[in-house]
Each structure stands twice: as structure tokens, then as C-alpha cells.
Design an enzyme around this catalytic site. Sequence first.
Site, short mmCIF file in Angstrom:
data_model
loop_
_atom_site.label_atom_id
_atom_site.label_comp_id
_atom_site.label_asym_id
_atom_site.label_seq_id
_atom_site.Cartn_x
_atom_site.Cartn_y
_atom_site.Cartn_z
N LYS A 216 -95.92 -87.82 -34.59
CA LYS A 216 -95.71 -86.43 -34.96
C LYS A 216 -97.01 -85.79 -35.43
O LYS A 216 -97.93 -86.49 -35.85
CB LYS A 216 -94.69 -86.35 -36.11
CG LYS A 216 -93.28 -86.77 -35.77
CD LYS A 216 -92.40 -86.68 -37.01
CE LYS A 216 -90.98 -87.10 -36.72
NZ LYS A 216 -90.28 -86.15 -35.85
N ARG B 236 -81.41 -91.61 -32.05
CA ARG B 236 -80.33 -91.90 -31.11
C ARG B 236 -80.30 -93.37 -30.73
O ARG B 236 -79.24 -93.89 -30.34
CB ARG B 236 -80.45 -91.01 -29.87
CG ARG B 236 -81.69 -91.20 -29.04
CD ARG B 236 -81.97 -90.02 -28.12
NE ARG B 236 -82.37 -88.84 -28.88
CZ ARG B 236 -82.56 -87.64 -28.36
NH1 ARG B 236 -82.39 -87.45 -27.06
NH2 ARG B 236 -82.91 -86.63 -29.12
#
Length: 519
Positions: A293, A367
Amino acid sequence: MTSLTLVDTDPAELAVDAVVVGVYAHEGGDAKLLLASGAESVAAAFSDRPGGGLAETLRVLGATGAVGEVTKVAAFGAVTAPLVVAVGLGPEPAGAAPAAETLRRAAGSAARALAGSASMALVLPLSDRDTPTDEELTAGVRAVAEGAVLGAYRFAGYKTKPAAGRRDPVRKAVIHVPDAGAKAAKAALKRSTTVAAAVARTRDWINTAPNELRPPQFADSVAAAAAEASLEVSVLDEKALAKQGYGGILAVGLGSAAAPRLVRIAYEPAGATRRVALVGKGITFDTGGVSIKPAAGMWEMKSDMSGAAAVAAAMIAIAQLKPKVAVVGYAPMAENMASGSAYRPGDVVSMYNGKQVEVLNTDAEGRMVLGDAIARACEDEPDYLFEVSTLTGGQVIALGKRISGVMGTPELCERVRGAGERTGEPVWPMPLPEDVRKGMESDVADISQVNSGMDRAGHMLQGGVFLSEFVTEGVQWAHIDIAGPSYHSGEPFGYWSKGGTGVPVRTLVELVEEIAAER
């Protein structure tokens, strides 16, 4: 935590540090204010004062009646309390009491404004009638109690010296009701105390520094709290995860020296005929892994375990409230770090249910751990499955910082929306289009972890579509994306403080109680 009690004493005679009354904005376009019901005796005590009484004094001090606005007036002996505090309730609702969320925000704003005080009395309009129904009394007491406790909340923090001007939260709040002995009011207060404590516990976990809450420590903390609540707890370490085939959880945890965990918490009351599964994402820190990120704002990724914190705290509240429904919570925990051992784009991961997943972006790690946990939760054959996660930035783009997205079985998504509306944790149903699933086809595996063309269109929906692959057919399920609402980085307002919010603990408890009441 601020303690709560009920009183029915005349508000003008309450021996507290401050009496809080409600004030409405006048809809006539002028600057007049209307005092809310419950404030009559306090207003009467000011009626012989020069300047036109309490409402006029508040107007001169600049009060407008806007929701959550706080205005303080020194009593100078007019009432027993040394301070009268008026909190705005917005325009007066025609023929009705203020909405529950208005009362929550008002009580929260007043509690925060009275930091440093030992006690306060909340004299707010619980109903538009002198003798409220049990339903009105329950809703009003719950709203005011939750707002007061959560508005007063403050994380202990790590400061070695007291900060200048920092005042301790108000220690005691009394809520004025027509009859302090009423069963409905007492039951509402007891439930509110339990639920607010669960929200505060969630906030504490979220606000803890990530170096102090890596997966093993988080698992230990959750397990200890659950065991104290007499819940059945088991924790799988990295060896057990590998032996049992939890490839998604293990893959995400590969880059960290702190190994992943899977915590299972079970509440199994005798005679329960329905089963509910709760699953919460527990990424204790998310660097994005190899798909790292940007540095700006990365510190906020300590909140990427908000879903697991909410599920664990909700389980503790459920154990105390004792609804007649079996509930099992799963919290997959990992730290997504960039290192020589981290999983990579291009990897293919074998998940718990046997599906092969092609990894295209290691920053879509939530996920992966949730797929394993959902598949395991479905083995318990639940009637309903609710999964909570800070899953996608797409949720924030679509719905902002205060409204969660929900995807899954349409009927269950609507129930989640309704529960969120009642509890003040708004949720909006979103679709799971077939074209989004087509975009996640993989040339080498069963499914790609994100859109195979690396297209971020419908990013929130991609997350929901992926998770649907791990839900057993026949299980009603709802995926709640709380990426925005889970953490508040702005100035405090209402009953939200800066930091973790505890969303959606109250919604989860509401849903479980609603299911328990089904016949």
C-alpha cells in the site's frame, strides 16, 4: 465504563453535577427554541429569572437546537444540580418522540461534553406521551443508554504523562424515566449496558497498537474474554491450520514472523432450534504484502481486524443476553506483511473447501482468510451466516464512511438493512452481478482473487462475489463490508469517538435476538 441507573425523581431536585435536557429547533425560521418534554420542572425553576427563562437564555447563548449541539448554563441554585446542559434534538417531530438515533447522538454529545464531571442526569424525551408504552420506553432507554456510554468512551492509550486539558469520562449517568421500577425500562437498561460494553470492548481491540496485537496476542485476548463469558473456545495455530488445509489463512500469514490463527467461539444453549454463524476478518495489520500500500495513512490499517473484534465482542454480549439460538463465531487472524517469505501475485492457493485460487493482488488478502473461515463455518450447517469485514476501498467510494454495504441472499440483506436502521448502524444492500463473476475467471485456477483484468470497477462487488464461492448451497448469508464505518479518523461527533467505532456489534446482536424470537 460509565455506570447507568434509572431515576424517576423530579429532575430539578437531582443531586448530580449536571442535568441534561433536550431542546428543539423552531421550524418557523426564527431563532426561538422549544424545550423538549421532561424539562418542565427545570424550565419552571428558571421562569422567574430575568431575561425570559431557560429557553431564551439558551437562545442568547447561541443555541440553535441542531442535533448534538451542547449548550451549558450555570444554575446558580435554580435547581439542585450546579449545571444545566441543553442538547439539540433538531426540529420537533410532529406527534412523535425523537428518532432513536437522534437520542443516541444527543446523549453521546452530552456525555462527551461533560467529561470531568462525576455524574449527569439525562432528561430526554423517550416518548411523546406522559405514560409511554413498553415498546416506546424500551426503545428510548436503549438509545439514551447506548449514547451515554459510547459518547463517554475513551481509549486508555499509551501516554506516560497526562495530556493537558484531558478530563476523565463522566463516571455515572442516571436516565430519567416515568417509573424507575418499570420492568421494560429495567430490562432495556440491562441489555444496553451489555451491548455498549461489547462495543467498547471492540473499540479497545481496534485502538490497540498493532505491535501489541499481532495474531497470537489477539487470539489469546479473544480466547480469554470468551472463556470468561463461559463460551466454548478453540484456537488453531499455524501447525493445526496447515494440517487441516486452511490455505488462504496460511498464505496471507506467510510474510509475517507472527503466525496466523483461527479462533472459534461457540454459544450452544439447550433447546435451540436455529443456528447462526458469525465470521469476522482479523487482519491485525495490512501492509498490502508484496502489492504494498502507499505509505500515507497506512497506520490506519491497524483497524483491519475490526470485523473479528466485532464478532468476538458480539459473541460475548450474546452469551450474557442468552437468546434461544445457537451461535458460532469464527475469527481468522493474520498479519499481511511484505517479506521474502510472503505470498506473491501469481501464486495459486488451495483453500479449505478445495477451491484453487489464483492470487493477482496480495492486498486483497481479506477474502483469502474469509474464504477459509466461511467454508469452515458452513460445516456447522447454520441457517444464517453473517460475515463482517473491512474488505474493500470500493465500499468507501460507493457508500462513504458511515454506511456499510451488504451483499448475499437478498432476503437476509434486507433483514440486515432493517437491523442496521434500528440500531443506528446504516447498511445498504448491493448486488452480486454475474458479469462481475465472469471477470474473475482464471486461466489456471478455479477463480481469480480479483478481476483478472485488474479492473477495479465494482471492487466492492468483486469481494462479495469471491466470498459467495465459499458459502454452502442452501445457507442464507450476508457479507457486510464495513471498510468505512469501522474506523473514524475525524473529530468526535455524537457517540462516535476518534478511532474504532464498534460497527456493527449492535446490528449483529439485534439480528441474533430477532432470529431467536422466530417461531
